[in-house]
Design a protein around this motif. Structure first.
Motif: not given
Length: 250
Positions: A57-63, A70-71, A73-81, A121-124
């Motif tokens: 799964a891929v997403r554009a992201l400016d850290v 936060v958004r 990381f949450g989307e990717l967690r949901d996509e990969l389960g 780190c906050e999001a993770a």
């Protein structure tokens, strides 16, 4: 423990891109982030063609955009389960002598390398605390050991912040189900290291450097200077020998 689902930031080039290839070859599912999403899409196609059983799964992201971190990381967690491991790798190597009119380069490096790492780190850890498991990997640098002069001042300071953050989280989470690893790479051949003018004699190939990084990540070491015993020795020297002995090396 096999960490099956791995998120890597800064995955469109250099260390992040090569780590993605290594983990894909091991059959891991990947969540890849970077600003250049077109390069991520190309990498996704390559990885899935070579390893048809994995999910990418891929997403554009400016850290530097905390809400986006936060958004995404949450989307990717949901996509990969779920996410078993998050590698905080995105970074910049820009820099100029402080006070020479290029504050833009130094501030961009500080925001990306440290403030961006803190956002990640906050999001993770919000994800890992919620699921009561996870492996957080911070990619720092051997330059974190000693403040470097000239155009590397802001870079070394930003990476020192990353290392301190990793040390703090390692201590805090030592008795928890969450593991923290801080990597301190020396010179590894990437576009960034080439632009920085790293010594060719001291620079490891991308294959050797990333191989050492993946090995340390899989061992889930708390802290690892790499690649090889040479950089372990340099790490010790920079941290513990007097500045008068080591100043000629920095």
């Amino acid at each position: 423990m096999i960490r099956k689902k791995i998120l890597i930031t800064g995955a469109s080039s250099g260390l992040g891109e090569e780590m993605a290839r290594r983990f894909a070859a091991q059959g891991r599912d990947l969540a890849l982030c970077a600003r250049r999403v077109e390069r991520l899409e190309s990498l996704k196609d390559e990885l899935q063609a070579a390893n048809p059983a994995i999910k990418v799964a891929v997403r554009a992201l400016d850290v530097t955009d905390h809400d986006a971190v936060v958004r995404v990381f949450g989307e990717l967690r949901d996509e990969l389960g779920g996410l078993d491991r998050i590698i905080v790798n995105a970074g910049l190597g820009k820099g100029a002598k402080i006070g020479t009119g290029r504050a833009d380069a130094n501030l961009a490096t500080a925001r990306t390398n440290f403030v961006g790492a803190l956002s990640q780190c906050e999001a993770a850890l919000e994800i890992f605390r919620d699921q009561s498991s996870g492996h957080l990997v911070l990619v720092s640098s051997i330059s974190a050991d000693r403040g470097l002069p000239g155009k590397l001042a802001a870079y070394s300071a930003s990476k020192a912040g990353v290392s301190a953050l990793g040390e703090a989280l390692t201590a805090e989470l030592a008795k928890s189900p969450i593991v923290v690893t801080t990597l301190l790479p020396g010179f590894i051949a990437t576009d960034m290291s080439g632009a920085a003018g790293d010594s060719a004699k001291m620079t490891a190939t991308l294959d050797v450097g990333v191989g050492a990084m993946v090995s340390a990540i899989e061992k889930e070491a708390n802290r690892a200077a790499l690649p090889g015993i040479k950089w372990q020795g340099i790490d010790l020297a920079l941290r513990f020998l007097p500045h008068t002995w080591t100043s000629r090396f920095v």
